[in-house]
Design an enzyme around this catalytic site. Structure first.
Site, PDB file in Angstrom:
ATOM      1  N   TYR A 157       1.264  -4.112 -12.254  1.00  0.00           N
ATOM      2  CA  TYR A 157       1.961  -5.386 -12.058  1.00  0.00           C
ATOM      3  C   TYR A 157       2.351  -6.013 -13.393  1.00  0.00           C
ATOM      4  O   TYR A 157       3.447  -6.559 -13.537  1.00  0.00           O
ATOM      5  CB  TYR A 157       1.094  -6.361 -11.256  1.00  0.00           C
ATOM      6  CG  TYR A 157       0.779  -5.902  -9.849  1.00  0.00           C
ATOM      7  CD1 TYR A 157       1.717  -5.232  -9.072  1.00  0.00           C
ATOM      8  CD2 TYR A 157      -0.463  -6.152  -9.283  1.00  0.00           C
ATOM      9  CE1 TYR A 157       1.418  -4.818  -7.785  1.00  0.00           C
ATOM     10  CE2 TYR A 157      -0.769  -5.754  -7.986  1.00  0.00           C
ATOM     11  CZ  TYR A 157       0.178  -5.085  -7.245  1.00  0.00           C
ATOM     12  OH  TYR A 157      -0.106  -4.686  -5.975  1.00  0.00           O
ATOM     13  N   PHE A 170       0.837  -1.188   0.000  1.00  0.00           N
ATOM     14  CA  PHE A 170       0.000   0.000   0.000  1.00  0.00           C
ATOM     15  C   PHE A 170       0.871   1.237   0.000  1.00  0.00           C
ATOM     16  O   PHE A 170       1.868   1.311   0.729  1.00  0.00           O
ATOM     17  CB  PHE A 170      -0.913   0.019   1.239  1.00  0.00           C
ATOM     18  CG  PHE A 170      -1.824   1.205   1.311  1.00  0.00           C
ATOM     19  CD1 PHE A 170      -2.946   1.290   0.498  1.00  0.00           C
ATOM     20  CD2 PHE A 170      -1.566   2.251   2.183  1.00  0.00           C
ATOM     21  CE1 PHE A 170      -3.798   2.383   0.556  1.00  0.00           C
ATOM     22  CE2 PHE A 170      -2.407   3.353   2.255  1.00  0.00           C
ATOM     23  CZ  PHE A 170      -3.530   3.420   1.435  1.00  0.00           C
ATOM     24  N   VAL A 171       0.492   2.198  -0.830  1.00  0.00           N
ATOM     25  CA  VAL A 171       1.120   3.518  -0.851  1.00  0.00           C
ATOM     26  C   VAL A 171       0.004   4.529  -0.635  1.00  0.00           C
ATOM     27  O   VAL A 171      -1.057   4.459  -1.284  1.00  0.00           O
ATOM     28  CB  VAL A 171       1.843   3.773  -2.193  1.00  0.00           C
ATOM     29  CG1 VAL A 171       2.360   5.203  -2.264  1.00  0.00           C
ATOM     30  CG2 VAL A 171       2.990   2.777  -2.379  1.00  0.00           C
ATOM     31  N   ASN A 198      -9.337  -3.842  -9.346  1.00  0.00           N
ATOM     32  CA  ASN A 198      -8.254  -2.858  -9.194  1.00  0.00           C
ATOM     33  C   ASN A 198      -7.408  -2.802 -10.465  1.00  0.00           C
ATOM     34  O   ASN A 198      -6.255  -3.228 -10.486  1.00  0.00           O
ATOM     35  CB  ASN A 198      -7.412  -3.190  -7.963  1.00  0.00           C
ATOM     36  CG  ASN A 198      -6.501  -2.047  -7.567  1.00  0.00           C
ATOM     37  OD1 ASN A 198      -6.306  -1.097  -8.324  1.00  0.00           O
ATOM     38  ND2 ASN A 198      -5.921  -2.156  -6.387  1.00  0.00           N
ATOM     39  N   GLY A 248       5.527   2.398  -5.066  1.00  0.00           N
ATOM     40  CA  GLY A 248       5.043   1.020  -5.202  1.00  0.00           C
ATOM     41  C   GLY A 248       6.069   0.158  -5.918  1.00  0.00           C
ATOM     42  O   GLY A 248       6.358  -0.956  -5.495  1.00  0.00           O
ATOM     43  N   GLY A 256       6.731   6.363  -7.870  1.00  0.00           N
ATOM     44  CA  GLY A 256       7.630   5.213  -7.934  1.00  0.00           C
ATOM     45  C   GLY A 256       7.780   4.450  -6.633  1.00  0.00           C
ATOM     46  O   GLY A 256       8.603   3.536  -6.547  1.00  0.00           O
TER      47      GLY A 256
END
Length: 159
Positions: free
Chosen positions: A134, A89-90, A127, A100, A98
């Protein structure tokens, strides 16, 4: 924006819990969070024995910006350990900088150093920004696998 990542320490339990609650809020799962600071200290930083999971914290300009919780699992097919990313989580105000990617790369480096055969995690099917992120990093979604879970009363029946 100076960025650094460090392992969490017992004194970080309140911060970790704040991140968990923020993640749960984002995922619309807040009612499922029952964790306490004491439970986090007991499981992540036990007085004796090994922790059941590990946590790293990301900071931007000395402000807490994100976190990742992970644990090691095992692949019988590879006969190697694996790294499972439980939470990443950010905070919204730090996204797009950057952080994550830095957290994922930090864990991938750790997995390589420890001889892990793979690194895995789950992502919610709605999401789309995370899924695309990813996949840009080279992650492959495992469409043929479905998550199964026994929890709460269903798990307790087998006690």
């Amino acid at each position: 924006m100076p960025l650094f990542i460090r392992p969490a320490a017992p004194a970080d339990a309140a911060l970790i819990l704040d991140f968990i609650r923020a993640l749960a809020d984002f995922e619309k799962l807040s009612p499922e969070v029952t964790a306490t600071e004491a439970q986090l200290r007991a499981t992540l930083f036990p007085a004796s024995g090994s922790p059941v999971a590990h946590c790293v914290l990301a900071f931007a300009d000395d402000a807490p910006a994100g976190f990742a919780i992970f644990f090691y699992n095992y692949s019988s097919f590879l006969a190697k350990p694996g790294l499972y990313l439980e939470d990443l989580f950010v905070k919204p105000e730090f996204r797009g900088r950057g952080l994550g990617k830095a957290l994922l790369l930090h864990l991938a480096k750790l997995a390589n150093e420890l001889g892990c055969g793979r690194m895995e995690w789950s992502v919610l099917d709605w999401n789309q920004p995370a899924i695309e992120f990813y996949e840009r990093l080279g992650a492959r979604r495992m469409h043929e696998w479905q998550v199964c879970r026994l929890a709460g009363p269903a798990l307790e029946r087998f006690a």
